[in-house]
Scaffold this active site. Structure first.
Site, PDB file in Angstrom:
ATOM      1  N   SER A   1     -22.264  12.600  -6.012  1.00 13.98           N
ATOM      2  CA  SER A   1     -22.719  12.934  -7.363  1.00 13.98           C
ATOM      3  C   SER A   1     -23.386  11.756  -8.049  1.00 13.98           C
ATOM      4  CB  SER A   1     -21.536  13.412  -8.208  1.00 13.98           C
ATOM      5  OG  SER A   1     -20.500  12.448  -8.209  1.00 13.98           O
TER       6      SER A   1
ATOM      7  N   ASN B   1     -26.278  14.276 -13.790  1.00 11.19           N
ATOM      8  CA  ASN B   1     -25.295  13.291 -14.230  1.00 11.19           C
ATOM      9  C   ASN B   1     -25.921  12.145 -15.022  1.00 11.19           C
ATOM     10  OD1 ASN B   1     -22.837  14.397 -13.451  1.00 11.19           O
ATOM     11  ND2 ASN B   1     -23.064  13.702 -11.351  1.00 11.19           N
TER      12      ASN B   1
ATOM     13  N   HIS C   1     -26.343  18.104  -3.789  1.00  8.57           N
ATOM     14  CA  HIS C   1     -25.291  17.945  -4.785  1.00  8.57           C
ATOM     15  C   HIS C   1     -24.941  19.290  -5.414  1.00  8.57           C
ATOM     16  CE1 HIS C   1     -23.944  16.296  -8.945  1.00  8.57           C
ATOM     17  NE2 HIS C   1     -22.903  16.497  -8.153  1.00  8.57           N
TER      18      HIS C   1
ATOM     19  N   GLU D   1     -28.558  20.267  -6.627  1.00  8.37           N
ATOM     20  CA  GLU D   1     -29.593  19.233  -6.696  1.00  8.37           C
ATOM     21  C   GLU D   1     -29.926  18.772  -5.279  1.00  8.37           C
ATOM     22  OE1 GLU D   1     -29.310  16.518 -10.637  1.00  8.37           O
ATOM     23  OE2 GLU D   1     -27.599  16.317  -9.292  1.00  8.37           O
TER      24      GLU D   1
END
Length: 281
Positions: free
Chosen positions: A117, A189, A138, A150
């Site tokens: 992540s 993130n 991800h 992702e």
């Protein structure tokens, strides 16, 4: 790609294994020992049962998906896999070690993917003899429910590898995909972590209660979940690891982990998975 390997049967790995099996894949999951393997089976079976109870999945389909998942404690069993997705803890050296071992075991045509992540994927890819076959994939927690994946493309990732994994996530797993360049935190993130850290700092200073911070974002900004409860759901340990990775990459204050976050992780208050975080479960 029908023969799928998953490294790790924790929350993320179990979820990835489940969605791959529900999509018809033959799924092999690696765990460190039989006790961990049993725990992974329990996670998968409970998740499938929730899907049946909610009406999202028929019982027969759940049974078929479970039958497609096998647990192992030997990485050598991954020799025949066409796609391997690593979902080990967010520790760079651990992930790199898995990739070096897989590189020596699987076929040269096998795609190796990491569910990291936050760690730049090239650092993991460089543990292999062919970084071109390594890509970031991800998923988001809970994997069977959240639709996004992702796809993280490094400077060395072959375009055909990125395209093949994108097609698998989109057309086979039924996920929505976005593509990111290879920077710590990627797209989601890099945007999310400063928001969570700011909420923790607000709570840490006593400016507002956890309940009021969360209610403000749910009722005032139409977020489905407030930032502190979201941190509990993600896991405080995961949030800390991602924040540290972002801060190391960019050196910007917005990414610096709050002291309270670090103390709570050290105390073992990791959120929903341990029964205590900013809330008690």
């Amino acid at each position: 790609m029908q023969r799928i390997g998953v490294i790790g049967g924790g929350t993320m790995g179990a979820g990835i294994a489940e969605v791959a099996a529900r999509a018809g894949g033959n799924v092999l999951v690696l765990e460190r020992d039989t006790a961990a393997a049993d725990a992974a089976v329990d996670r998968i079976e409970k998740s499938l049962a929730r899907a049946v109870k909610s009406g999202r999945l028929e019982q027969a389909a759940a049974d078929e998906a479970r039958a497609r998942i096998t647990l192992t404690v030997s990485i050598d069993d991954f020799a025949d896999r066409e796609l391997v997705i690593e979902a080990a803890p967010e520790i760079e050296s651990l992930k790199a070690d898995f990739f070096a071992k897989l590189d020596a075991i699987v076929s040269p045509e096998t795609i190796l993917a990491t569910n990291t992540s936050s760690i730049p994927v090239i650092r993991i890819a460089n543990a292999t003899s062919n970084p071109g076959r390594v890509v970031g994939v991800h998923f988001f927690n809970p994997v069977p429910v959240l639709p996004l994946v992702e796809i993280v493309v490094t400077l060395k990732t072959d375009r055909a590898v990125a395209d093949a994994v994108t097609a698998y996530a989109r057309d086979v797993l039924g996920k929505r995909t976005i593509e990111s360049k290879d920077q710590a935190g990627f797209i989601v993130n890099a945007l999310l972590i400063p928001y969570l850290c700011n909420a923790i700092r607000m709570f840490e200073t006593g400016f507002a209660s956890a309940e009021d911070i969360d209610e403000g974002m749910v009722s005032g900004c139409a977020h489905p979940m407030g930032p502190l409860r979201l941190t509990d759901t993600v896991g405080l340990d995961v949030t800390l690891a991602v924040a540290e990775s972002l801060y190391a990459e960019f050196g910007e204050p917005q990414y610096a982990p709050p002291v309270l976050l670090r103390r709570m992780v050290e105390a073992g208050y990791l959120g929903r998975k341990t029964g205590r975080g900013f809330y008690t479960y």
